[in-house]
Design an enzyme around this catalytic site. Structure first.
Site, PDB file in Angstrom:
ATOM      1  N   ALA A  83       0.843  -1.197   0.000  1.00 21.68           N
ATOM      2  CA  ALA A  83       0.000   0.000   0.000  1.00 21.68           C
ATOM      3  C   ALA A  83       0.871   1.236   0.000  1.00 21.68           C
ATOM      4  O   ALA A  83       2.034   1.192   0.404  1.00 21.68           O
ATOM      5  CB  ALA A  83      -0.897   0.018   1.243  1.00 21.68           C
ATOM      6  N   THR A 125      -6.531  -0.749   8.378  1.00 22.10           N
ATOM      7  CA  THR A 125      -6.104   0.211   9.397  1.00 22.10           C
ATOM      8  C   THR A 125      -7.293   0.724  10.204  1.00 22.10           C
ATOM      9  O   THR A 125      -8.422   0.792   9.679  1.00 22.10           O
ATOM     10  CB  THR A 125      -5.383   1.404   8.724  1.00 22.10           C
ATOM     11  OG1 THR A 125      -5.314   2.483   9.649  1.00 22.10           O
ATOM     12  CG2 THR A 125      -6.144   1.904   7.507  1.00 22.10           C
ATOM     13  N   ASP A 126      -7.034   1.133  11.447  1.00 24.20           N
ATOM     14  CA  ASP A 126      -8.102   1.741  12.257  1.00 24.20           C
ATOM     15  C   ASP A 126      -8.528   3.091  11.682  1.00 24.20           C
ATOM     16  O   ASP A 126      -9.584   3.621  12.047  1.00 24.20           O
ATOM     17  CB  ASP A 126      -7.653   1.901  13.729  1.00 24.20           C
ATOM     18  CG  ASP A 126      -6.430   2.784  13.924  1.00 24.20           C
ATOM     19  OD1 ASP A 126      -5.842   3.253  12.918  1.00 24.20           O
ATOM     20  OD2 ASP A 126      -6.047   3.008  15.088  1.00 24.20           O
ATOM     21  N   GLU A 127      -7.711   3.640  10.753  1.00 22.97           N
ATOM     22  CA  GLU A 127      -8.037   4.962  10.211  1.00 22.97           C
ATOM     23  C   GLU A 127      -9.316   4.943   9.377  1.00 22.97           C
ATOM     24  O   GLU A 127      -9.889   6.001   9.104  1.00 22.97           O
ATOM     25  CB  GLU A 127      -6.857   5.521   9.415  1.00 22.97           C
ATOM     26  CG  GLU A 127      -5.641   5.696  10.319  1.00 22.97           C
ATOM     27  CD  GLU A 127      -4.490   6.486   9.717  1.00 22.97           C
ATOM     28  OE1 GLU A 127      -4.730   7.359   8.870  1.00 22.97           O
ATOM     29  OE2 GLU A 127      -3.341   6.224  10.125  1.00 22.97           O
ATOM     30  N   TYR A 153      -5.709   8.781   2.099  1.00 24.55           N
ATOM     31  CA  TYR A 153      -5.158   7.470   2.492  1.00 24.55           C
ATOM     32  C   TYR A 153      -6.234   6.585   3.117  1.00 24.55           C
ATOM     33  O   TYR A 153      -6.480   5.469   2.661  1.00 24.55           O
ATOM     34  CB  TYR A 153      -3.996   7.648   3.478  1.00 24.55           C
ATOM     35  CG  TYR A 153      -3.652   6.375   4.237  1.00 24.55           C
ATOM     36  CD1 TYR A 153      -3.096   5.278   3.574  1.00 24.55           C
ATOM     37  CD2 TYR A 153      -3.894   6.253   5.613  1.00 24.55           C
ATOM     38  CE1 TYR A 153      -2.796   4.103   4.259  1.00 24.55           C
ATOM     39  CE2 TYR A 153      -3.599   5.085   6.301  1.00 24.55           C
ATOM     40  CZ  TYR A 153      -3.054   4.017   5.619  1.00 24.55           C
ATOM     41  OH  TYR A 153      -2.759   2.853   6.301  1.00 24.55           O
ATOM     42  N   LYS A 157      -8.032   3.035   1.803  1.00 24.68           N
ATOM     43  CA  LYS A 157      -8.021   1.781   2.569  1.00 24.68           C
ATOM     44  C   LYS A 157      -9.463   1.307   2.825  1.00 24.68           C
ATOM     45  O   LYS A 157      -9.750   0.116   2.774  1.00 24.68           O
ATOM     46  CB  LYS A 157      -7.278   1.958   3.895  1.00 24.68           C
ATOM     47  CG  LYS A 157      -5.788   2.224   3.777  1.00 24.68           C
ATOM     48  CD  LYS A 157      -5.002   1.078   3.156  1.00 24.68           C
ATOM     49  CE  LYS A 157      -4.906  -0.138   4.058  1.00 24.68           C
ATOM     50  NZ  LYS A 157      -4.047  -1.196   3.454  1.00 24.68           N
TER      51      LYS A 157
HETATM   52  P1  NAD Z   1       5.196   0.842   4.154  1.00 30.63           P
HETATM   53  O1  NAD Z   1       4.895   2.093   3.394  1.00 30.63           O
HETATM   54  O2  NAD Z   1       6.344   0.796   5.093  1.00 30.63           O
HETATM   55  O3  NAD Z   1       5.411  -0.361   3.120  1.00 30.63           O
HETATM   56  C1  NAD Z   1       4.605  -0.548   1.988  1.00 30.63           C
HETATM   57  C2  NAD Z   1       5.296  -1.553   1.080  1.00 30.63           C
HETATM   58  O4  NAD Z   1       4.432  -1.802  -0.039  1.00 30.63           O
HETATM   59  C3  NAD Z   1       6.633  -1.042   0.512  1.00 30.63           C
HETATM   60  O5  NAD Z   1       7.595  -2.077   0.568  1.00 30.63           O
HETATM   61  C4  NAD Z   1       6.288  -0.710  -0.943  1.00 30.63           C
HETATM   62  O6  NAD Z   1       7.395  -0.873  -1.828  1.00 30.63           O
HETATM   63  C5  NAD Z   1       5.183  -1.709  -1.230  1.00 30.63           C
HETATM   64  N1  NAD Z   1       4.280  -1.250  -2.303  1.00 30.63           N
HETATM   65  C6  NAD Z   1       3.669  -0.036  -2.389  1.00 30.63           C
HETATM   66  N2  NAD Z   1       2.937   0.016  -3.517  1.00 30.63           N
HETATM   67  C7  NAD Z   1       3.074  -1.188  -4.133  1.00 30.63           C
HETATM   68  C8  NAD Z   1       2.555  -1.748  -5.332  1.00 30.63           C
HETATM   69  N3  NAD Z   1       1.735  -1.038  -6.133  1.00 30.63           N
HETATM   70  N4  NAD Z   1       2.909  -3.013  -5.659  1.00 30.63           N
HETATM   71  C9  NAD Z   1       3.750  -3.737  -4.866  1.00 30.63           C
HETATM   72  N5  NAD Z   1       4.272  -3.258  -3.734  1.00 30.63           N
HETATM   73  C10 NAD Z   1       3.929  -1.997  -3.374  1.00 30.63           C
HETATM   74  O7  NAD Z   1       3.825   0.464   4.884  1.00 30.63           O
HETATM   75  P2  NAD Z   1       3.585  -0.232   6.297  1.00 30.63           P
HETATM   76  O8  NAD Z   1       3.586   0.797   7.345  1.00 30.63           O
HETATM   77  O9  NAD Z   1       4.443  -1.427   6.400  1.00 30.63           O
HETATM   78  O10 NAD Z   1       2.077  -0.705   6.120  1.00 30.63           O
HETATM   79  C11 NAD Z   1       1.765  -1.986   5.557  1.00 30.63           C
HETATM   80  C12 NAD Z   1       0.258  -2.141   5.519  1.00 30.63           C
HETATM   81  O11 NAD Z   1      -0.275  -2.036   6.841  1.00 30.63           O
HETATM   82  C13 NAD Z   1      -0.453  -1.080   4.700  1.00 30.63           C
HETATM   83  O12 NAD Z   1      -1.494  -1.696   3.988  1.00 30.63           O
HETATM   84  C14 NAD Z   1      -1.001  -0.105   5.730  1.00 30.63           C
HETATM   85  O13 NAD Z   1      -2.165   0.506   5.251  1.00 30.63           O
HETATM   86  C15 NAD Z   1      -1.291  -1.046   6.880  1.00 30.63           C
HETATM   87  N6  NAD Z   1      -1.217  -0.455   8.233  1.00 30.63           N
HETATM   88  C16 NAD Z   1      -0.122   0.249   8.641  1.00 30.63           C
HETATM   89  C17 NAD Z   1      -0.054   0.741   9.934  1.00 30.63           C
HETATM   90  C18 NAD Z   1       1.158   1.475  10.428  1.00 30.63           C
HETATM   91  O14 NAD Z   1       1.154   1.953  11.584  1.00 30.63           O
HETATM   92  N7  NAD Z   1       2.237   1.566   9.683  1.00 30.63           N
HETATM   93  C19 NAD Z   1      -1.122   0.538  10.813  1.00 30.63           C
HETATM   94  C20 NAD Z   1      -2.240  -0.187  10.360  1.00 30.63           C
HETATM   95  C21 NAD Z   1      -2.263  -0.686   9.068  1.00 30.63           C
HETATM   96  P1  TYD Z   2       2.083   9.208  11.358  1.00 31.34           P
HETATM   97  O1  TYD Z   2       3.266   8.468  11.882  1.00 31.34           O
HETATM   98  O2  TYD Z   2       2.169   9.857  10.024  1.00 31.34           O
HETATM   99  O3  TYD Z   2       0.867   8.173  11.429  1.00 31.34           O
HETATM  100  P2  TYD Z   2      -0.731   8.435  11.202  1.00 31.34           P
HETATM  101  O4  TYD Z   2      -0.948   9.817  10.736  1.00 31.34           O
HETATM  102  O5  TYD Z   2      -1.090   7.444  10.154  1.00 31.34           O
HETATM  103  O6  TYD Z   2      -1.348   8.176  12.525  1.00 31.34           O
HETATM  104  O7  TYD Z   2       1.695  10.330  12.405  1.00 31.34           O
HETATM  105  C1  TYD Z   2       1.377  10.014  13.742  1.00 31.34           C
HETATM  106  C2  TYD Z   2       0.942  11.302  14.432  1.00 31.34           C
HETATM  107  O8  TYD Z   2       2.065  12.175  14.514  1.00 31.34           O
HETATM  108  C3  TYD Z   2      -0.123  12.069  13.672  1.00 31.34           C
HETATM  109  O9  TYD Z   2      -1.025  12.641  14.605  1.00 31.34           O
HETATM  110  C4  TYD Z   2       0.640  13.148  12.948  1.00 31.34           C
HETATM  111  C5  TYD Z   2       1.800  13.431  13.870  1.00 31.34           C
HETATM  112  N1  TYD Z   2       3.076  13.860  13.229  1.00 31.34           N
HETATM  113  C6  TYD Z   2       3.720  15.021  13.661  1.00 31.34           C
HETATM  114  O10 TYD Z   2       3.264  15.709  14.608  1.00 31.34           O
HETATM  115  N2  TYD Z   2       4.889  15.380  13.048  1.00 31.34           N
HETATM  116  C7  TYD Z   2       5.417  14.668  12.020  1.00 31.34           C
HETATM  117  O11 TYD Z   2       6.478  15.077  11.481  1.00 31.34           O
HETATM  118  C8  TYD Z   2       4.759  13.477  11.592  1.00 31.34           C
HETATM  119  C9  TYD Z   2       5.306  12.645  10.471  1.00 31.34           C
HETATM  120  C10 TYD Z   2       3.579  13.115  12.233  1.00 31.34           C
END
Ligand code: NAD
Ligand code: TYD
Length: 339
Positions: A83, A125-127, A153, A157
């Site tokens: 994603a 995601t919870d978002e 975003y 999702k």
């Molecule tokens: P990330 O951005 O670190 O990694 C995304 C990966 O997907 C990367 O390796 C990228 O190269 C790959 N990718 C992107 N577009 C692609 C495509 N079109 N084809 C193939 N590969 C592709 O993301 P993350 O934080 O590891 O999140 C992974 C999943 O978990 C996502 O679906 C995100 O919505 C979900 N998620 C993330 C969080 C969080 O806190 N990071 C929380 C809840 C859910």
């Molecule tokens: P983020 O890690 O981008 O996750 P998400 O927005 O998906 O929850 O951001 C976490 C929280 O931190 C969000 O409330 C936005 C805030 N934030 C900052 O205050 N400064 C920053 O530079 C970034 C990247 C996020």
């Protein structure tokens, strides 16, 4: 057992790849990742030598290539992490979010229908639930909370989640969905709050806090998320959504101050900058369902997880310094220079 893990070169996907390779020595893990700015092959260094691991540099939107991978690998399970994942980037340029997050999901599910599958799991995601007010601490997101998104975003999702549920109802595809709160831990891309603050603090750079820093997130150590997905794909009920979260709510400013304290850096580095457009106030997950049905509970307390995370960033400087020295720099200037 062959599992296709899409997005396995990213933050959570790579942690999941390592978790599965370590836990199931007889499983084949096939990673499909097109290596966007967020994907990094060096993240998978420890897996590439493993005979049970295979990597395809492929975009999930590329129907022909995806079908070929399914034909060759005959997966039993697909776990879709791939994603575009950063809210700020989605505000700047929504289109690629719709392409990857919705249309890419569709291609994967079409492949599952065509070649047959035991389980398609969507990592959500919870978002998708929008946000909660700060003055109602008794409110939490349950699986029944209406979808009510704020950013491009989260909308992309949510669109994908609805499509996944439609493929279950219409075509009988055996799907599950997990909706997790904010993760933190190793290999977290340094554009996100926790790794960005660690990297900037270590480099004595300003720590940009959006708005007043009052926004609350529910932080979960990434390995606990991986364990939840492992349980859901093996034991979760088909057609169901499972919320995953840590009951660990913290205001952004408290996280940033904690990181300063842990690294012995001055809080004077904290710089309040213009708020994010449409900024969600509070996320908070009620994980009762996954606890009752599958026995999942978060195992890593935040006080331990943040220490492990900081230690990892200190010991793996090369990993994140390589990232922030490249195209990340122009992203950073664009997002923060005149903010
Ligand atoms: P990330 O951005 O670190 O990694 C995304 C990966 O997907 C990367 O390796 C990228 O190269 C790959 N990718 C992107 N577009 C692609 C495509 N079109 N084809 C193939 N590969 C592709 O993301 P993350 O934080 O590891 O999140 C992974 C999943 O978990 C996502 O679906 C995100 O919505 C979900 N998620 C993330 C969080 C969080 O806190 N990071 C929380 C809840 C859910
Ligand atoms: P983020 O890690 O981008 O996750 P998400 O927005 O998906 O929850 O951001 C976490 C929280 O931190 C969000 O409330 C936005 C805030 N934030 C900052 O205050 N400064 C920053 O530079 C970034 C990247 C996020």
């Amino acid at each position: 057992m062959t599992i296709i893990v899409t997005g396995g070169a990213g933050f959570i996907g790579s942690n999941f790849v390592y978790h599965m390779l370590e836990k199931y020595s007889d499983y084949k893990i096939v990673c499909v990742d097109c290596l966007t700015y967020a994907g990094n092959l060096s993240t998978l260094e420890g897996a590439l030598e493993n005979p049970n691991f295979k990597f395809y540099k492929t975009n999930i939107c590329d129907r022909e290539e995806i079908y070929k991978i399914f034909e060759d690998e005959k997966p039993n399970i697909v776990v879709n992490f791939a994603a575009e994942s950063h809210v700020d980037r989605s505000i700047d340029n929504p289109e690629v979010f719709l392409k990857t997050n919705i249309l890419g999901t569709q291609v994967l599910m079409d492949a599952c229908r065509k070649y047959g599958i035991d389980r398609y799991h969507q990592v959500s995601t919870d978002e998708v639930y929008g946000d909660l007010p700060l003055d109602r601490p008794e409110l939490f997101f349950t699986e029944e909370t209406p979808i009510h998104t704020s950013s491009p975003y989260s909308s992309s999702k949510a669109g994908a989640d609805l499509l996944v549920l439609a493929y279950h109802r219409t075509y009988g595809l055996p799907v599950t969905i997990s909706r997790c709160s904010n993760n933190y831990g190793p290999y977290h891309f340094p554009e996100k709050l926790i790794p960005l603050m660690i990297a900037n603090a270590l480099n004595e750079k300003p720590l940009p806090v959006y708005g007043k820093g009052e926004n609350v997130r529910d932080w979960l150590y990434v390995k606990d998320h991986c364990k939840a997905i492992d349980l859901i794909i093996h034991k979760g009920r088909v057609g169901e959504v499972y919320n995953v979260g840590g009951h660990n709510e913290m205001a952004n400013i408290d996280i940033v101050k904690l990181i300063c304290q842990k690294l012995g850096k001055s809080e004077d580095l904290i710089t309040y900058v213009a708020d994010r457009k449409g900024h969600d106030m509070r996320y908070a997950i009620d994980p009762t369902k996954i606890h009752r049905e599958l026995g999942w509970l978060p195992e890593t307390k935040f006080k331990d997880g943040i220490d492990l995370t900081i230690k990892w960033y200190l010991e793996n400087r090369e990993w994140w310094e390589t990232i922030i020295s490249g195209e990340y720099q122009s992203y950073y200037d664009k997002m923060y220079k005149n903010r």
